[in-house]
Scaffold this motif. Structure first.
Motif, PDB file in Angstrom:
ATOM      1  N   PHE A 134     123.530 -70.791 -19.634  1.00 28.23           N
ATOM      2  CA  PHE A 134     124.463 -71.775 -19.087  1.00 28.23           C
ATOM      3  C   PHE A 134     124.338 -73.033 -19.918  1.00 28.23           C
ATOM      4  CE2 PHE A 134     125.709 -75.226 -16.141  1.00 28.23           C
ATOM      5  CZ  PHE A 134     127.013 -74.816 -15.920  1.00 28.23           C
ATOM      6  N   LEU A 135     125.442 -73.424 -20.573  1.00 29.02           N
ATOM      7  CA  LEU A 135     125.478 -74.639 -21.375  1.00 29.02           C
ATOM      8  C   LEU A 135     125.791 -75.804 -20.456  1.00 29.02           C
ATOM      9  CD1 LEU A 135     127.473 -73.359 -24.507  1.00 29.02           C
ATOM     10  CD2 LEU A 135     124.994 -73.363 -24.102  1.00 29.02           C
ATOM     11  N   VAL A 136     124.799 -76.621 -20.197  1.00 36.83           N
ATOM     12  CA  VAL A 136     124.922 -77.669 -19.183  1.00 36.83           C
ATOM     13  C   VAL A 136     125.966 -78.706 -19.565  1.00 36.83           C
ATOM     14  CG1 VAL A 136     123.674 -79.438 -17.890  1.00 36.83           C
ATOM     15  CG2 VAL A 136     122.520 -77.313 -18.518  1.00 36.83           C
ATOM     16  N   GLN A 137     125.929 -79.185 -20.798  1.00 36.96           N
ATOM     17  CA  GLN A 137     126.867 -80.214 -21.220  1.00 36.96           C
ATOM     18  C   GLN A 137     128.312 -79.715 -21.233  1.00 36.96           C
ATOM     19  OE1 GLN A 137     126.458 -83.342 -21.672  1.00 36.96           O
ATOM     20  NE2 GLN A 137     128.399 -83.903 -22.638  1.00 36.96           N
ATOM     21  N   LYS A 138     128.512 -78.485 -21.664  1.00 39.07           N
ATOM     22  CA  LYS A 138     129.858 -77.920 -21.702  1.00 39.07           C
ATOM     23  C   LYS A 138     130.282 -77.335 -20.363  1.00 39.07           C
ATOM     24  CE  LYS A 138     130.145 -76.718 -26.632  1.00 39.07           C
ATOM     25  NZ  LYS A 138     128.932 -77.403 -27.077  1.00 39.07           N
ATOM     26  N   CYS A 139     129.319 -77.102 -19.483  1.00 32.87           N
ATOM     27  CA  CYS A 139     129.562 -76.503 -18.161  1.00 32.87           C
ATOM     28  C   CYS A 139     130.291 -75.163 -18.312  1.00 32.87           C
ATOM     29  CB  CYS A 139     130.353 -77.454 -17.272  1.00 32.87           C
ATOM     30  SG  CYS A 139     130.290 -76.994 -15.513  1.00 32.87           S
ATOM     31  N   VAL A 140     129.713 -74.319 -19.143  1.00 30.38           N
ATOM     32  CA  VAL A 140     130.298 -73.010 -19.404  1.00 30.38           C
ATOM     33  C   VAL A 140     129.163 -72.025 -19.668  1.00 30.38           C
ATOM     34  CG1 VAL A 140     130.500 -73.325 -21.902  1.00 30.38           C
ATOM     35  CG2 VAL A 140     132.135 -71.849 -20.708  1.00 30.38           C
ATOM     36  N   VAL A 141     129.437 -70.759 -19.444  1.00 25.17           N
ATOM     37  CA  VAL A 141     128.450 -69.716 -19.697  1.00 25.17           C
ATOM     38  C   VAL A 141     128.564 -69.255 -21.145  1.00 25.17           C
ATOM     39  CG1 VAL A 141     127.795 -67.327 -19.136  1.00 25.17           C
ATOM     40  CG2 VAL A 141     128.344 -68.947 -17.302  1.00 25.17           C
ATOM     41  N   LEU A 142     127.431 -68.953 -21.744  1.00 24.50           N
ATOM     42  CA  LEU A 142     127.391 -68.429 -23.109  1.00 24.50           C
ATOM     43  C   LEU A 142     126.768 -67.036 -23.079  1.00 24.50           C
ATOM     44  CD1 LEU A 142     127.665 -69.032 -26.250  1.00 24.50           C
ATOM     45  CD2 LEU A 142     125.221 -69.611 -26.128  1.00 24.50           C
ATOM     46  N   LEU A 143     127.501 -66.069 -23.617  1.00 24.67           N
ATOM     47  CA  LEU A 143     126.993 -64.701 -23.725  1.00 24.67           C
ATOM     48  C   LEU A 143     126.624 -64.434 -25.184  1.00 24.67           C
ATOM     49  CD1 LEU A 143     129.696 -62.767 -21.635  1.00 24.67           C
ATOM     50  CD2 LEU A 143     127.552 -63.799 -20.828  1.00 24.67           C
ATOM     51  N   ILE A 144     125.480 -63.783 -25.389  1.00 15.83           N
ATOM     52  CA  ILE A 144     125.039 -63.484 -26.747  1.00 15.83           C
ATOM     53  C   ILE A 144     124.666 -62.010 -26.866  1.00 15.83           C
ATOM     54  CG2 ILE A 144     123.109 -63.790 -28.374  1.00 15.83           C
ATOM     55  CD1 ILE A 144     123.166 -66.715 -27.855  1.00 15.83           C
ATOM     56  N   ARG A 145     125.123 -61.397 -27.942  1.00 22.24           N
ATOM     57  CA  ARG A 145     124.692 -60.057 -28.307  1.00 22.24           C
ATOM     58  C   ARG A 145     124.381 -60.071 -29.788  1.00 22.24           C
ATOM     59  NH1 ARG A 145     122.234 -56.326 -29.741  1.00 22.24           N
ATOM     60  NH2 ARG A 145     122.662 -54.108 -29.332  1.00 22.24           N
ATOM     61  N   ASP A 146     123.081 -60.095 -30.089  1.00 25.25           N
ATOM     62  CA  ASP A 146     122.598 -60.187 -31.458  1.00 25.25           C
ATOM     63  C   ASP A 146     123.154 -61.456 -32.110  1.00 25.25           C
ATOM     64  OD1 ASP A 146     121.094 -59.440 -33.624  1.00 25.25           O
ATOM     65  OD2 ASP A 146     122.589 -58.080 -34.441  1.00 25.25           O
ATOM     66  N   ARG A 147     123.883 -61.352 -33.221  1.00 24.53           N
ATOM     67  CA  ARG A 147     124.355 -62.558 -33.917  1.00 24.53           C
ATOM     68  C   ARG A 147     125.681 -63.062 -33.382  1.00 24.53           C
ATOM     69  NH1 ARG A 147     125.429 -58.194 -37.190  1.00 24.53           N
ATOM     70  NH2 ARG A 147     127.559 -58.016 -38.027  1.00 24.53           N
ATOM     71  N   HIS A 148     126.303 -62.324 -32.472  1.00 29.99           N
ATOM     72  CA  HIS A 148     127.611 -62.713 -31.947  1.00 29.99           C
ATOM     73  C   HIS A 148     127.481 -63.392 -30.581  1.00 29.99           C
ATOM     74  CE1 HIS A 148     129.148 -59.210 -34.581  1.00 29.99           C
ATOM     75  NE2 HIS A 148     129.400 -60.352 -35.189  1.00 29.99           N
ATOM     76  N   ALA A 149     128.343 -64.358 -30.350  1.00 30.61           N
ATOM     77  CA  ALA A 149     128.335 -65.087 -29.079  1.00 30.61           C
ATOM     78  C   ALA A 149     129.762 -65.334 -28.618  1.00 30.61           C
ATOM     79  CB  ALA A 149     127.595 -66.415 -29.225  1.00 30.61           C
ATOM     80  N   ALA A 150     129.913 -65.552 -27.325  1.00 29.22           N
ATOM     81  CA  ALA A 150     131.235 -65.824 -26.748  1.00 29.22           C
ATOM     82  C   ALA A 150     131.067 -66.661 -25.498  1.00 29.22           C
ATOM     83  CB  ALA A 150     131.955 -64.521 -26.418  1.00 29.22           C
ATOM     84  N   TYR A 151     132.029 -67.542 -25.263  1.00 27.67           N
ATOM     85  CA  TYR A 151     132.027 -68.335 -24.030  1.00 27.67           C
ATOM     86  C   TYR A 151     132.563 -67.481 -22.881  1.00 27.67           C
ATOM     87  CZ  TYR A 151     131.421 -72.333 -27.137  1.00 27.67           C
ATOM     88  OH  TYR A 151     130.953 -73.209 -28.082  1.00 27.67           O
ATOM     89  N   TYR A 152     132.069 -67.772 -21.679  1.00 32.66           N
ATOM     90  CA  TYR A 152     132.453 -67.031 -20.485  1.00 32.66           C
ATOM     91  C   TYR A 152     132.684 -68.050 -19.377  1.00 32.66           C
ATOM     92  CZ  TYR A 152     132.309 -63.086 -17.165  1.00 32.66           C
ATOM     93  OH  TYR A 152     132.619 -62.140 -16.215  1.00 32.66           O
ATOM     94  N   PRO A 153     133.593 -67.748 -18.413  1.00 36.49           N
ATOM     95  CA  PRO A 153     133.920 -68.728 -17.372  1.00 36.49           C
ATOM     96  C   PRO A 153     132.692 -69.308 -16.665  1.00 36.49           C
ATOM     97  CG  PRO A 153     135.434 -66.897 -17.271  1.00 36.49           C
ATOM     98  CD  PRO A 153     134.389 -66.519 -18.283  1.00 36.49           C
TER      99      PRO A 153
END
Length: 212
Positions: A134-153
């Protein structure tokens, strides 16, 4: 170990935005502050190895302002201490690992450093390269799989169920138990990698590899 949601006995902190709903940016998360915070949010990464089932997420406070205050509080002179000790530069983008409760510096790297970020390395340390933050400053969830990442609601929403990405609207936010449960189900059913791939394939812009 102590879970985030049960941490109630720490030093007194300002209850940010309790009246107006406005949020003040978090202070630098470096030096003594990061050590002080991580001592109270115990790393539970050993659970993934010792338990047959996937570990549950750490407990989070119902009010976003409580979580914000936890991350923002600590030694007031942490930035000065980091400067004097030669520690890393401050970060305004702290990330909380929802699997272990560890607080990390999200995306912070010196200029020209293309090595994997703290979140990516932490996810790899769990054994599978899968991370949910959970990215506190952005108030968004971050998903990571190895070197790839994506924002999540976000798992924190206002009274109308709406998100406030980047905390631009400044309205009081509360933990959505439904979203939190759905996110945990995504993790326990081993669908994080597929979700990261889906989000990235449908996005106009994607997060740079290894950035976080």
């Amino acid at each position: 170990g102590t879970r985030l949601g049960t941490w109630r006995s720490g030093p007194a902190v300002d209850y940010l935005g309790c009246v107006s709903g406005s949020h003040t940016g978090p202070g630098p998360l470096v030096g003594r502050k990061r050590r002080w915070l991580n001592q109270r949010i115990a790393d539970q990464s050993h659970l993934s190895a010792s338990l047959g089932n996937m570990p549950s997420f750490v407990d989070l406070p119902h009010r976003f302002t409580e979580l914000y205050a936890m991350v923002s509080s600590g030694a007031a002179d942490s930035a000065d201490e980091a400067t004097n000790s030669g520690a890393a530069e401050p970060t305004d983008d702290p990330a909380i690992c929802l699997i272990t409760g560890r607080v990390l510096a999200a995306g912070h790297k010196p200029a020209g450093n293309h090595n994997p970020g703290e979140c990516t390395l932490h996810a790899r340390s769990l054994g599978s390269g899968v991370g949910v933050f959970f990215l506190v400053q952005k108030c968004v969830v971050l998903l990571i799989r190895d070197r790839h990442a994506a924002y999540y609601p976000s798992i924190y929403v206002d009274s109308y169920g709406e998100e406030d990405a980047g905390l631009r609207r400044g309205k009081p936010l509360f933990l959505s138990t439904q979203r939190f449960a759905e996110l945990q189900a995504l993790y326990t059913s081993h669908r994080i990698a597929a979700e990261v791939a889906k989000v990235r394939s449908n996005a106009d812009r994607v997060i740079r590899e290894n950035y976080y």
